[in-house]
Structures are given as structure tokens and as C-alpha cells.
Design an enzyme around this catalytic site. Structure first.
Site: not given
Ligand code: 13P
Length: 257
Positions: A9, A11, A97, A99, A169, A175, A214, A236
Site C-alpha cells: 500500500n 499510500k 483502511h 486512515e 492491521e 507506521g 510495521s 513503508g
């Protein structure tokens, strides 16, 4: 046997140059790797370029997206439809998600509608679920995950989960570098599978449940060694071809055993 799926992902990251470099690099890193499906979800604006880059490279990398609207066309400013995603070859679509749930106030019911509309359009929902740090500390992880999945089951029935992917998640692990331990993640994955099994044992047995939060090359193998962790949704570390490929390879190795 469930086939592992490792998805990146991206992002809100990327540029035209990065799309080409990352996908070309990733495709080279994954040469000869079998036993794992690898998918990427670039920002919507770059899906066209990503499709062309993957096609030119003859790549097996699956194209995805980070979100969808619940309409295929019309007066819905700023949105992207399943029909559009499909036209550009994106098949695996992330929904729910944390976010988006947090910054765009997406409810469980709205996410369930997205799930339904993706299925209606022949696309694969990647349904993200997971608890906040406070919910985790209050011992509510299993009930939060069950509630988020039940929104889909109540709308469509458990059979609708067939062919879809769930990404567990924990929000506090996203993150932050503070990943869930492999044992804790396994325990939650098993509880998610058991919850689905109460409705439909076959669907529960076959559904891919990814861990996200992570995930790095250093910790990936420990997750994939767990029986109920069928892949990863990576943020990431998916922005680096070598790191992301290392995670995908770890899944292929672990699940081949
Ligand atoms: P990180 O891997 O950066 O923690 O992000 C996880 C995530 O949110 C993937 O959807």
C-alpha cells in the site's frame, strides 16, 4: 491450501519516476519467485502508468488500488469508480483502511457498501480491519474486528467473503515501528477465522488474512511462520523494491513448507 498474498500500500507516495523505478526494480527482484501473489496499490493517479509499466515488463505483479467509490459514474466529485479501476487493470482494491476510517470518517456500514460494490463489479476487496491502541489496551481487539467483519456479513452474508482478502492491521502498529508480535497477531488471526467459521466454515478455511503494521524484511518470516497469517499488507517497506521483494520471498518460502 491458502495461497499467500503480499500487497504494498503506497499510500500518498510516489511520482512518475518512482512508479517506473519501483515497479521495474520489483519485477526484477521477483524473477523466478513463485508461491506468492504480489500486489501493489499505487495512488489512483499513477495506476495508468503502473499498468503500462507492468505490461511492458511482462510482469506477474497484480495491480490494485487504495480506495473506491460506491458508484460507477455520476456527480461524485473527486472519486474513482470500480469501472475505472477495472479499465486500468486494477483488481485488488483496499477498502476500510484505518486512515480512511479516521480521516474520512468512513463507517463500518459504508465500508461494507464498498465491499458489495467491488464484488458486484468483479473486483477483489482487501478489507482492512483493526483496533486502536485504546481498544487494544481495553481488551476489545477481537470484538472490534468481529464488528468490522459483521458489517459485511450482515449486508451480504458470509459467502460474500469468498475470494476476498482481510487485512488485520492494528492501528497502533501502522507506521510506528511498533509491530504486533507474531504470536499476538496469530492469536487475533485465529479469532478472526473462528468468527467467520461460526457463519461458514469453508469460507473461513479459505479466506486469506493478511497482517499489516510495521512489516519489514526483518520480522516478516516470523509472521508467515504462523498458520493463520497468509500474507501481509505493507506500507513503508513497500516503497523499496528490495525490502518489499524480501517480504514477498519470505512468504513464498514459509508457505511452501
Ligand atoms: P506500515 O507498513 O508503514 O506500518 O503501514 C501498514 C499499512 O497501513 C498498510 O496498509
Amino acid at each position: 491450501m491458502r495461497h499467500p498474498v503480499v500487497m504494498g500500500n503506497w499510500k500518498l507516495n510516489g511520482s512518475k519516476e518512482m512508479v517506473v523505478d519501483l515497479l521495474t526494480g520489483l519485477n526484477a527482484e521477483l524473477e523466478g519467485v513463485t508461491g506468492v501473489d504480489v500486489a501493489v496499490a499505487p495512488p489512483a493517479l499513477f495506476i495508468d502508468l503502473a499498468e503500462r509499466t507492468l505490461t511492458d515488463a511482462g510482469s506477474a505483479i497484480i495491480l490494485g488500488a487504495q480506495n473506491t467509490d460506491i458508484n460507477n459514474q455520476g456527480a461524485f466529485t473527486g472519486d474513482t469508480s470500480p469501472a475505472m479501476l477495472k479499465e486500468f487493470g486494477a483488481t485488488h482494491i483496499i477498502i476500510g483502511h484505518s486512515e480512511r476510517r479516521e480521516y474520512h470518517k468512513e463507517s463500518d456500514e459504508f465500508v461494507a457498501k464498498k465491499f458489495a460494490f467491488l464484488k458486484e463489479n468483479g473486483l477483489t476487496p482487501v478489507l482492512c480491519i483493526g483496533e486502536t491502541e485504546a481498544q487494544n489496551e481495553a481488551g476489545e481487539t477481537e470484538s472490534v474486528c468481529a464488528r468490522q467483519i459483521d458489517a459485511v456479513i450482515n449486508l451480504l452474508g458470509a459467502e460474500a467473503l469468498n475470494g476476498a482478502i482481510i487485512a488485520y492491521e492494528p492501528i497502533w502498529a501502522i507506521g510506528t515501528g511498533k509491530a504486533a508480535t507474531a504470536d499476538d497477531a496469530q492469536r487475533i488471526h485465529a479469532s478472526i477465522r473462528a468468527h467467520i467459521a461460526e457463519k461458514n466454515a469453508d469460507v473461513a478455511k479459505n479466506i486469506v488474512i493478511q497482517y499489516g503494521g510495521s512489516v519489514k524484511p526483518e520480522n516478516a518470516a516470523a509472521y508467515f511462520a504462523q498458520p493463520d497469517i497468509d500474507g501481509a499488507l505493507v506500507g513503508g517497506a513497500a516503497l523499496d523494491a528490495k525490502s518489499f521483494a524480501a517480504i514477498a520471498k519470505a512468504a513464498a518460502v514459509a508457505k511452501a513448507q
